[in-house]
Scaffold this motif. Structure first.
Motif, mmCIF file in Angstrom:
data_model
loop_
_atom_site.group_PDB
_atom_site.id
_atom_site.type_symbol
_atom_site.label_atom_id
_atom_site.label_comp_id
_atom_site.label_asym_id
_atom_site.label_seq_id
_atom_site.Cartn_x
_atom_site.Cartn_y
_atom_site.Cartn_z
ATOM 1 N N LYS A 49 0.829 -1.220 0.000
ATOM 2 C CA LYS A 49 0.000 0.000 0.000
ATOM 3 C C LYS A 49 0.855 1.258 0.000
ATOM 4 N N SER A 65 4.011 1.579 -1.019
ATOM 5 C CA SER A 65 4.702 1.698 -2.310
ATOM 6 C C SER A 65 3.776 2.276 -3.372
ATOM 7 N N ILE A 66 2.537 1.808 -3.390
ATOM 8 C CA ILE A 66 1.558 2.316 -4.357
ATOM 9 C C ILE A 66 1.327 3.810 -4.140
ATOM 10 N N MET A 67 1.162 4.207 -2.877
ATOM 11 C CA MET A 67 0.941 5.617 -2.574
ATOM 12 C C MET A 67 2.122 6.477 -3.023
ATOM 13 N N GLU A 97 4.316 5.857 -5.319
ATOM 14 C CA GLU A 97 4.342 5.901 -6.786
ATOM 15 C C GLU A 97 3.302 6.889 -7.316
ATOM 16 N N GLU A 98 2.095 6.840 -6.758
ATOM 17 C CA GLU A 98 1.034 7.748 -7.198
ATOM 18 C C GLU A 98 1.394 9.205 -6.937
ATOM 19 N N LEU A 99 2.106 9.463 -5.843
ATOM 20 C CA LEU A 99 2.521 10.827 -5.515
ATOM 21 C C LEU A 99 3.744 11.267 -6.311
ATOM 22 N N GLY A 100 4.377 10.336 -6.989
ATOM 23 C CA GLY A 100 5.556 10.660 -7.780
ATOM 24 C C GLY A 100 6.791 10.942 -6.937
#
Length: 74
Positions: A15, A17-19, A21-24
């Protein structure tokens, strides 16, 4: 500033890592193998006393200065 993510391939670990990545955001992953009880080692307990993953840390560059450390112009 660099972000270090201590995690393992679990639903909660993914979770974060996904966050990120989404935030760049740039980050470095440090795997903590919970199957081998690495979360119980003293090195990890210093940064996560309750031995839980994921855990993230930010590290400031050694030469970084606080925005408040500059003298105000007169």
């Amino acid at each position: 500033m660099s972000l270090v993510l201590y995690t393992w391939n679990t639903p909660n670990g993914r979770k974060i890592s996904i966050m990120l990545e989404e935030l760049g955001l740039r980050y470095v992953v440090r795997p903590i193998d919970i199957g081998r009880d690495q979360q119980l080692k003293s090195e990890f307990l210093r940064i996560s006393p309750n031995n839980k993953i994921p855990r993230s840390l930010t590290k400031k560059p050694k030469a970084a200065r606080s925005p408040c450390s500059k003298a105000a112009p007169s």
